[in-house]
Design an enzyme around this catalytic site. Structure first.
Site, short mmCIF file in Angstrom:
data_model
loop_
_atom_site.label_atom_id
_atom_site.label_comp_id
_atom_site.label_asym_id
_atom_site.label_seq_id
_atom_site.Cartn_x
_atom_site.Cartn_y
_atom_site.Cartn_z
N TYR A 1 -5.06 5.97 19.11
CA TYR A 1 -6.15 6.16 18.14
C TYR A 1 -6.53 7.63 18.07
O TYR A 1 -6.70 8.21 17.01
CB TYR A 1 -7.36 5.32 18.55
CG TYR A 1 -8.42 5.27 17.47
CD1 TYR A 1 -8.43 4.25 16.53
CD2 TYR A 1 -9.41 6.26 17.39
CE1 TYR A 1 -9.38 4.20 15.53
CE2 TYR A 1 -10.36 6.23 16.38
CZ TYR A 1 -10.36 5.20 15.46
OH TYR A 1 -11.30 5.16 14.47
N PHE B 1 -4.92 16.33 -12.94
CA PHE B 1 -4.19 15.09 -12.69
C PHE B 1 -5.22 13.96 -12.79
O PHE B 1 -6.41 14.19 -12.56
CB PHE B 1 -3.48 15.11 -11.32
CG PHE B 1 -2.67 13.86 -11.13
CD1 PHE B 1 -1.55 13.63 -11.90
CD2 PHE B 1 -3.06 12.87 -10.24
CE1 PHE B 1 -0.83 12.44 -11.79
CE2 PHE B 1 -2.35 11.69 -10.12
CZ PHE B 1 -1.24 11.47 -10.90
N THR B 2 -4.77 12.75 -13.15
CA THR B 2 -5.72 11.65 -13.42
C THR B 2 -6.74 11.44 -12.30
O THR B 2 -7.95 11.35 -12.55
CB THR B 2 -4.96 10.32 -13.63
OG1 THR B 2 -4.04 10.15 -12.55
CG2 THR B 2 -4.20 10.32 -14.95
N ASP C 1 -3.16 22.35 -5.26
CA ASP C 1 -2.64 20.99 -5.12
C ASP C 1 -1.13 21.13 -4.94
O ASP C 1 -0.40 21.48 -5.87
CB ASP C 1 -2.97 20.16 -6.38
CG ASP C 1 -2.43 18.73 -6.30
OD1 ASP C 1 -1.51 18.48 -5.50
OD2 ASP C 1 -2.92 17.87 -7.07
N LYS D 1 4.56 12.36 -2.19
CA LYS D 1 5.46 13.10 -3.08
C LYS D 1 6.16 14.24 -2.34
O LYS D 1 7.36 14.38 -2.41
CB LYS D 1 4.66 13.68 -4.26
CG LYS D 1 4.00 12.62 -5.10
CD LYS D 1 3.08 13.23 -6.13
CE LYS D 1 3.75 13.41 -7.46
NZ LYS D 1 3.78 12.20 -8.27
N ARG E 1 2.33 8.39 -20.06
CA ARG E 1 1.46 9.53 -19.75
C ARG E 1 0.94 10.05 -21.08
O ARG E 1 1.42 11.01 -21.65
CB ARG E 1 2.22 10.63 -18.99
CG ARG E 1 2.69 10.24 -17.61
CD ARG E 1 1.66 10.31 -16.50
NE ARG E 1 0.71 9.22 -16.40
CZ ARG E 1 -0.03 8.97 -15.31
NH1 ARG E 1 0.07 9.71 -14.23
NH2 ARG E 1 -0.88 7.98 -15.30
N PHE F 1 -5.28 2.76 -16.88
CA PHE F 1 -3.84 2.58 -17.04
C PHE F 1 -3.21 1.78 -15.90
O PHE F 1 -2.15 1.20 -16.06
CB PHE F 1 -3.14 3.95 -17.17
CG PHE F 1 -3.39 4.86 -16.00
CD1 PHE F 1 -4.48 5.70 -15.97
CD2 PHE F 1 -2.53 4.88 -14.91
CE1 PHE F 1 -4.72 6.55 -14.89
CE2 PHE F 1 -2.75 5.71 -13.83
CZ PHE F 1 -3.85 6.54 -13.81
N1 F0G Z 1 -2.09 15.40 -7.34
C1 F0G Z 1 -0.93 15.32 -8.03
C2 F0G Z 1 -0.38 16.56 -8.67
C3 F0G Z 1 -0.25 14.10 -8.13
O1 F0G Z 1 0.88 14.05 -8.82
C4 F0G Z 1 -0.80 12.95 -7.49
C5 F0G Z 1 -0.14 11.66 -7.59
C6 F0G Z 1 -2.00 13.09 -6.79
C7 F0G Z 1 -2.61 14.33 -6.73
C8 F0G Z 1 -2.63 11.90 -6.11
O2 F0G Z 1 -1.90 11.55 -4.99
O3 F0G Z 1 -1.10 9.20 -5.45
O4 F0G Z 1 -1.09 10.16 -3.13
O5 F0G Z 1 -3.22 9.57 -4.23
N2 F0G Z 1 0.77 11.40 -8.42
C9 F0G Z 1 1.50 10.13 -8.54
C10 F0G Z 1 2.37 10.13 -9.77
C11 F0G Z 1 0.63 8.92 -8.47
O6 F0G Z 1 2.97 9.08 -10.05
O7 F0G Z 1 2.51 11.14 -10.46
P1 F0G Z 1 -1.83 10.04 -4.42
#
Ligand code: F0G
Length: 489
Positions: free
Chosen positions: A87, A139-140, A230, A273, A396, A462
């Site tokens: 832990y 990013f979303t 990022d 990623k 997208r 989405f």
């Molecule tokens: N920032 C970027 C540039 C991303 O592409 C993503 C995720 C995140 C933050 C968030 O990270 O999913 O680990 O919580 N991108 C994925 C995609 C979901 O399909 O482009 P996460």
């Protein structure tokens, strides 16, 4: 500005053909199903015309995302066996910490279960009601977290960055004059940080240059504003810097990665990623930032030496991060994307150029000029492409956008179908299949119509939203497929 060149390190073929060569061998495989077009039609209807809602038993090529789907290397899998279950004080965490220090040059690491968890912690710590956060592009999940904390994002890309067809090698660059104007307008007190996203995801995986990041850093220093990077797609950005920025043509990827991270006060990443695994992290050399954020890690993620990530995955993250400095590893996905983009251009299919990282981005607005933006062309194209091929991409466009205070859709800047290339997952013949089926779909594009929401969640709609076709166009498309392909799948 010159056209981005073909990767210089690509292997040359005697025939003169430009083919990306796999620099790995396949040792563990997973069987795939290519189900008949009738089942593909039924599956997309059951999924509410949302490719997130498809089950993988119906999917032939999963091009939804590279998130958590990159191929694992032998060394990553091996490292998982030496995980230290604890832990607190797990040796696995210290191994990750030293990989982060080696690759990103940051000694304080806060682990989090994925990228958006990092965004939650960063936004709760630094974003206040009425904050303004300048960035190359959102990013979303970044937008959702900044918004949740009362802040507003402002995107300050150069004017041509949203043009689908371009020869600008660095569409992810921040427009320096817009940044200066924004600071003059809002004042530094309202700006908690500037955010730069590597291989800017939503505009087609487009990189920024180090020259641009240096200029942003200079302004950040002048105004004492923090710069946050990022780094979720930093490997690809580094690869493009090497390919496209003269100063770095002979630099190693490690040097380029360090150069970018050294310019940022805080670096965060989705390890799903960047390092072919799970997890995420926030890292910095500033102890005061680490101290400001660490209590939120304990509250939301877990103890500071695991942060919601299993120790096995922590081990594979560490190895994956080091592998991100290997050009053979990180070049695989961009070179396949570049190959597909080239093929689609040969067929006259509208596609984002220059080819970027993460995936190939088909321009749905020009693919389906007869489908109005309010009828979600990118969502319709994603559904139609699944019917035609069994490959699932990701919408997208406006489906991935939000509604304004009056309940109207905020139209997205672009309507894209993203076909992701997770690292070292797809073969060349599968890539050729994608190009072939898109070509067929383009020839039959007149059959494709719009879609509309029937169930719409209020946040990040989405993911779980359900839509339906505006007419019987999906049935007509499937029937035409059967007519043209006979018994073939
Ligand atoms: N920032 C970027 C540039 C991303 O592409 C993503 C995720 C995140 C933050 C968030 O990270 O999913 O680990 O919580 N991108 C994925 C995609 C979901 O399909 O482009 P996460």
């Amino acid at each position: 500005m010159k056209v981005a060149p073909t990767p210089k390190r690509a292997v040359k073929f005697f025939s003169g053909e430009d083919i990306p060569l796999e620099l790995h061998k396949v040792r563990v495989v997973q069987k795939l199903n290519l189900v008949p077009v009738e089942r593909r039609l039924a599956a997309i209807q059951e999924a509410g015309f949302n490719t997130f809602q498809l089950g993988t038993k119906d999917v032939y090529l999963d091009m939804l995302t590279d998130s958590g789907t990159n191929a694992m290397s032998d060394n990553q899998t091996a490292a998982m066996l030496q995980a230290d279950d604890a832990y607190a004080g797990s040796q696995s965490f210290y191994r990750l910490q030293s990989a982060v220090e080696e690759v990103f040059g940051k000694k304080y690491l806060l682990p989090a279960h994925q990228g958006r968890a990092c965004e939650n912690i960063l936004s709760q710590t630094f974003v206040k009601p009425d904050s303004v956060v300048p960035m190359n592009y959102h990013f979303t999940t970044t937008l959702a977290h900044i918004d949740r904390n009362g802040g507003k994002i402002v995107e300050i890309l150069t004017d041509d960055a949203l043009q689908v067809k371009s020869v600008n090698p660095f569409k992810g660059n921040i427009d320096i004059n817009k940044l200066k104007a924004l600071i003059a307008k809002h004042g530094t007190a309202k700006i908690p940080f500037i955010r730069m996203e590597a291989s800017t995801n939503l505009i087609g995986g487009q990189p920024f240059s180090i020259a641009n990041m240096r200029e942003v850093r200079k302004i950040a220093d002048e105004h004492k504003i923090m710069l946050i990077l990022d780094a979720s797609l930093i490997g690809e950005n580094a690869y493009f810097v090497k390919q496209r920025e003269d100063e770095f043509k002979d630099s190693s990827i490690s040097v380029i990665l360090r150069e970018m991270c050294d310019l940022a006060d805080i670096v965060y990443f989705s390890a799903r990623k960047v390092s072919s695994s799970r997890g995420g992290g926030i890292c910095t050399n500033r102890k005061e930032y680490f101290d400001q954020m660490k209590n939120l890690v304990v509250l939301y993620e877990g103890f500071l030496t695991y942060g919601g990530i299993s120790v096995r995955e922590i081990e594979s993250m560490a190895v994956g991060l080091r592998e991100t400095t290997d050009e053979n590893v990180i070049s695989q996905s961009p070179s396949f994307i570049e190959y597909l983009v080239r093929k689609l251009e040969e067929y006259g299919i509208p596609v984002v150029t220059p080819a970027g990282g993460l995936g190939c981005h088909v321009d749905a607005m020009n693919f389906l000029p007869h489908v109005e933006q309010k009828d979600y062309p990118a969502g319709a194209l994603a559904a139609a492409f699944f019917i035609a091929s069994g490959a699932r991409g990701m919408e997208r466009g406006t489906v991935s956008s939000v509604r304004d205070a009056n309940g109207n859709d905020v139209m997205a800047d672009a309507e894209l179908l993203r076909l992701a290339f997770p690292r070292r997952v797809f073969t060349l013949s599968q890539t050729q299949y994608v190009a072939d089926r898109l070509n067929w779909l383009y020839q039959n594009r007149g059959l494709i119509g719009g879609i509309h929401f029937v169930e719409e969640p209020p946040v990040l709609r989405f993911f779980n939203g359900r839509l339906a076709a505006n007419s019987d166009w999906p049935q007509k498309l499937a029937a035409k497929f059967r007519q043209d392909f006979g018994d073939s799948l």
